[in-house]
Design an enzyme around this catalytic site. Structure first.
Site, mmCIF file in Angstrom:
data_model
loop_
_atom_site.group_PDB
_atom_site.id
_atom_site.type_symbol
_atom_site.label_atom_id
_atom_site.label_comp_id
_atom_site.label_asym_id
_atom_site.label_seq_id
_atom_site.Cartn_x
_atom_site.Cartn_y
_atom_site.Cartn_z
ATOM 1 N N GLU A 110 0.936 -1.465 -0.169
ATOM 2 C CA GLU A 110 0.049 -0.203 -0.312
ATOM 3 C C GLU A 110 0.972 1.353 -0.452
ATOM 4 O O GLU A 110 0.545 1.775 -0.089
ATOM 5 C CB GLU A 110 -1.445 -0.491 1.303
ATOM 6 C CG GLU A 110 -1.825 -1.057 0.621
ATOM 7 C CD GLU A 110 -1.850 -2.259 1.310
ATOM 8 O OE1 GLU A 110 -0.558 -2.682 1.615
ATOM 9 O OE2 GLU A 110 -2.165 -3.144 1.682
ATOM 10 N N MET B 58 23.970 9.912 2.586
ATOM 11 C CA MET B 58 23.537 11.688 3.045
ATOM 12 C C MET B 58 24.214 11.099 4.888
ATOM 13 O O MET B 58 24.867 12.569 5.344
ATOM 14 C CB MET B 58 22.483 11.839 3.335
ATOM 15 C CG MET B 58 21.690 13.894 3.552
ATOM 16 S SD MET B 58 23.044 14.589 2.347
ATOM 17 C CE MET B 58 22.190 15.417 1.268
ATOM 18 N N PHE C 49 -11.355 -8.771 13.588
ATOM 19 C CA PHE C 49 -10.943 -8.761 12.582
ATOM 20 C C PHE C 49 -9.908 -8.035 11.250
ATOM 21 O O PHE C 49 -10.828 -7.532 11.013
ATOM 22 C CB PHE C 49 -10.426 -10.399 11.509
ATOM 23 C CG PHE C 49 -9.880 -10.779 10.755
ATOM 24 C CD1 PHE C 49 -8.431 -11.237 11.022
ATOM 25 C CD2 PHE C 49 -9.550 -10.451 9.364
ATOM 26 C CE1 PHE C 49 -7.460 -11.239 10.434
ATOM 27 C CE2 PHE C 49 -8.714 -11.263 8.628
ATOM 28 C CZ PHE C 49 -7.092 -11.466 8.940
ATOM 29 N N GLN C 50 -8.096 -6.909 11.197
ATOM 30 C CA GLN C 50 -7.999 -6.559 10.635
ATOM 31 C C GLN C 50 -8.914 -5.005 10.808
ATOM 32 O O GLN C 50 -9.047 -3.858 10.113
ATOM 33 C CB GLN C 50 -8.576 -6.577 8.959
ATOM 34 C CG GLN C 50 -7.105 -7.734 8.465
ATOM 35 C CD GLN C 50 -7.272 -8.310 7.479
ATOM 36 O OE1 GLN C 50 -7.735 -8.409 6.126
ATOM 37 N NE2 GLN C 50 -6.089 -8.469 6.622
ATOM 38 N N LYS D 241 -17.678 -2.053 5.497
ATOM 39 C CA LYS D 241 -17.583 -3.508 4.466
ATOM 40 C C LYS D 241 -19.477 -3.383 3.983
ATOM 41 O O LYS D 241 -19.797 -3.235 2.911
ATOM 42 C CB LYS D 241 -17.732 -4.303 4.873
ATOM 43 C CG LYS D 241 -17.749 -5.203 3.993
ATOM 44 C CD LYS D 241 -16.916 -6.522 3.775
ATOM 45 C CE LYS D 241 -16.990 -7.434 2.678
ATOM 46 N NZ LYS D 241 -16.199 -8.886 3.191
#
Lengths: 202, 561
Positions: free
Chosen positions: B50, B476, B112-113, B162
């Site tokens: 993602e 750097m 869940f999630q 959902k």
């Protein structure tokens, strides 16, 4: 922080006019917490204008910091306008409730005098306890704690500060003028929004 | 009757969305199910992570000027967007991210999630909102696009449960939004301030313009050029503003800030009027604020009132969209030239060329430098390519030396400094501008942070040129350790895989070069290759990017070595 900045710090009353939106309180509170600034008092309530809420926030800071933070708050999408004022520029009040045992109070205190001298009133009188209420500035409400403490003060609570500015114009007109003066475009919001319940069926 | 998912896709179609970057999952499946019917009108690019998806969305938005759209599922999918959201927020990139969320009745149960995505993303979004009922979808989407693209642009996140995606409702059409009661994206232009600014400019002996990304975000490149050419004022840029004025414009005097050019940094503390256009005085640009341009009167043009006086005290604030304010200002200023003042910048430039630039771009011997690679790339692309950089030494070198003839040609993570940005951002940039050459310039550290997006290139077949400048260090950090930590090289020695082999594994052509005489041919091969190509260039290990304003120093204390 420089010494001068410490000296210049004072209490500021920030007034925020917002739309009524879930999560906005967090967004506004985060603006302070991100800068490690402590909010002394925070009150939110509906305003006199429909759909518009009002936050009263008190912080102890320099005017420079306050003015910058107000711009950051005003930048939030749901915020209409932010003002800030010193204590001299506002009329402010806090409300306090005191719960004390009724028997002790009834026996040992000249209640009538207590109420009169402290601008208080009895809200509830029960057999087991009495609740007094007073409003005023911090030192005034603190004073009644000191008086009631020896008589077995059971519980004390003080509200957040609410404030109204002394400037006779008031916010209401400014806000309405602001809405008139800065209408970005013609309102062509989704036509179904205002009548959602009527238009949409499940 | 449409489902929430279908309504969402309709909304995206009306908004003109043609490309979505995303990754499906359980909680966003109804939206992906609806998406199935919308191809090929809406192209979905399946990323590998993602974070890659949102950086691709950023690259798309930055190259095309449109709103980037990103899909992710709930919980871990959504939290993987956070870095990109913070990056887009600080760099004012318009994004609409749609995340799936668990069923509304499960909210707050550690389902869940499930993650509190609204809570997590609040500080890194311009606006966010959770939809729990499908009927909210048209209204909220319209608001989201309006907020993301108007005023000072920024990322918006919409979290949709959902059940709302599945819920059927009577969809009465979608109307884009252009008004929100509490939202004033463009401040009212105050003409008295324009007049005051013009007066200051007309009286100035040594005026100096600093410009940032605001010029591009306002699509005001033409207006900006007209203002500069009428006033004859020298102008320098922040890395976010690079390319808004062509690199070789006679009044373009270079880059500002920590690794910027010598002249513009020193002269910031000598000018009498400083005109900042669409830039926010980041600490990497100003160095020590208490020693920054104290002698100058400051005119600040910005669309965001909160930027005025935030870091630098402004004499005249010019609130507004610079597309509107610049022409008003141009009308009121006198036609002038400042040859002697401009020549001073060129004097400093010569000094910098002698001390640093010549050796960096045209080294006589030794190992290859990052600068000469960019120089060669400039020659071959004629300054027409989009350069997408990651974060580190190569970023500063590329921003300093890349020739940019067109606007929206420099895509970099300026504010957040996100390593791993370039590879996915380049994918997005190419999808946003299919007709342009996109070259991702990446260090050996950054490429390993999002290297999995080679898989996205493989699957989508997008033509992105990937150039790894490999100095075998986190360069750097190593430079700072050398300069400020007595060469204690703590964990900056990073080993790389065989990048050409890795690319081959993904079906991407590649090559590695470590000899100067092979460089030009290799770059040509990369640029002419039909399709994606990975070129690794081995560059000198312990090279430093100079000039440099050390942290805590004034910009005029910039070091040439």
């Amino acid at each position: 922080m420089s010494e001068q900045a410490h000296i210049d710090r004072e209490e500021y009353n920030i007034t925020v006019y917002t739309e009524n939106q879930v999560g906005l309180l967090t967004r506004i509170a985060m603006i302070f917490s991100r800068r490690k600034m402590n909010i002394l008092s925070l009150n939110t309530s509906p305003s006199e204008i429909e759909g518009i809420h009002r936050f009263n926030i008190v912080i102890h800071e320099t005017e420079e910091v306050v003015s910058k933070i107000c711009r950051q708050i005003e930048k939030q999408v749901e915020v209409l306008k932010v003002y800030y004022h010193t204590n001299e520029d506002v009329i402010w009040q806090e409300m306090a409730l005191y719960k004390v045992p009724t028997d002790v109070i009834a026996e040992k205190v000249k209640v009538e005098r207590l109420l009169r001298e402290n601008g208080a009133r009895a809200v509830v009188i029960r057999r087991d306890y009495t609740v007094f209420e007073t409003t005023g500035h911090r030192e005034e409400t603190d004073n009644l704690i000191k008086i009631l403490q020896p008589y077995g003060l059971i519980e004390f609570v003080r509200s957040a500060r609410i404030a109204i500015i002394k400037d006779s114009d008031g916010f209401n007109r400014k806000l309405r003028e602001f809405e008139r003066a800065e209408p970005s475009h013609e309102v062509v919001e989704n036509e179904y929004l205002n009548s959602r319940e009527k238009v949409f069926s499940m | 009757m449409l489902s929430g998912g279908q309504a969402l896709l309709h909304a995206l179609t009306v908004e003109g969305v043609d490309t979505i970057f995303g990754y499906p999952g359980g909680a966003i499946m109804p939206i992906y199910d609806a998406l199935y019917d919308f191809e090929p009108n809406i192209k979905h690019v399946l990323v590998r992570h993602e974070q890659g998806g949102i950086h691709a969305g950023q690259g798309y938005a930055r190259s095309s000027g449109k709103v980037g759209v990103v899909f992710a599922t709930s919980g871990p999918g959504a939290t993987n967007l956070v870095t990109g959201l913070a990056d887009a927020q600080i760099d004012s990139t318009p994004l609409v991210c749609i995340t799936g969320q668990v069923f509304a009745h499960l909210l707050g149960t550690d389902a869940f999630q499930e993650a509190d995505v609204i809570g997590i993303t609040t500080p890194v979004t311009k606006w966010n909102y959770q939809i729990t009922d499908a009927t909210e979808i048209p209204e909220v989407l319209a608001k989201a696009f309006h907020i993301a693209r108007s005023g000072r642009p920024g990322p918006v996140l919409i979290d949709i449960t959902k059940n709302a995606q599945l819920q059927k409702f009577e969809f009465k059409g979608y109307t884009p939004c252009d008004h929100i009661r509490s939202y004033r994206p463009k401040p009212i232009v105050r003409h008295e301030y324009i007049r005051a600014a013009a007066e200051l400019i007309n009286k100035a002996q040594k005026p100096f313009v600093l410009w940032g990304q605001g010029v591009m975000l306002g699509s005001a490149e033409t207006e900006f050029k007209a203002f500069l050419e009428k006033t004859g004022i020298p102008a320098a840029w922040t890395i976010m503003g690079a390319g808004a004025l062509p690199s070789d414009h006679p009044q373009n005097v270079g880059m500002l800030g920590m690794h910027g050019n010598y002249g513009p940094n020193v002269m910031t503390n000598e000018c009498d009027v400083l005109i900042a256009v669409g830039m926010r005085f980041d600490d990497r640009v100003t160095g020590r604020l208490d020693k920054y341009a104290k002698q100058a009167k400051v005119i600040h043009l910005d669309i965001d009132p909160a930027e005025i006086d935030k870091n630098v005290k402004t004499t005249v604030p010019v609130w507004g969209d610079c597309k509107e304010t610049l022409p008003l200002l141009t009308q009121m200023v006198e036609t002038k030239q400042h040859p002697a003042w401009l020549a001073k910048f060129r004097e400093f430039e010569q000094k910098e060329i002698d001390a640093v630039i010549r050796e960096e771009l045209f080294p006589a011997s030794g190992e290859m430098t990052m600068g000469e690679v960019i120089q060669q790339l400039n020659e071959l692309t004629k300054g027409e390519a989009i350069i997408v950089t990651d974060v580190g030494q190569h970023q500063m070198v590329a921003c300093r030396y890349a020739k940019l003839n067109q606007t929206r040609s420099n895509i970099t993570s300026g504010g957040l400094g996100t390593m791993g940005f370039a590879l996915p951002a380049a994918i997005g940039a190419k999808f946003g501008t299919l007709d342009r050459t996109v070259v991702a310039v990446i260090g050996d550290g950054g490429i390993q942070m999002t290297i999995q997006e080679l898989g996205t290139i493989m699957q989508s077949g997008i033509d992105v040129k990937i150039m790894i400048l490999n100095n075998q260090f986190l360069g750097m950090v190593r430079q700072w350790q050398e300069l400020f930590h007595e060469r204690r090289y703590s964990f900056v020695d990073i080993t790389s895989p065989d990048y050409v082999m890795v690319a081959k594994g993904y079906g991407i052509a590649g090559k590695s070069v470590n000899q100067r005489e092979d460089l030009t041919a290799a770059l040509q091969e990369m640029l002419h290759h039909p399709g994606a190509f990975l070129l690794e260039v081995m560059v000198t290990k312990e090279n430093n990017v100079f000039p440099m304003v050390p942290q805590g120093c004034s910009v005029s204390e910039i070091r040439l070595k």
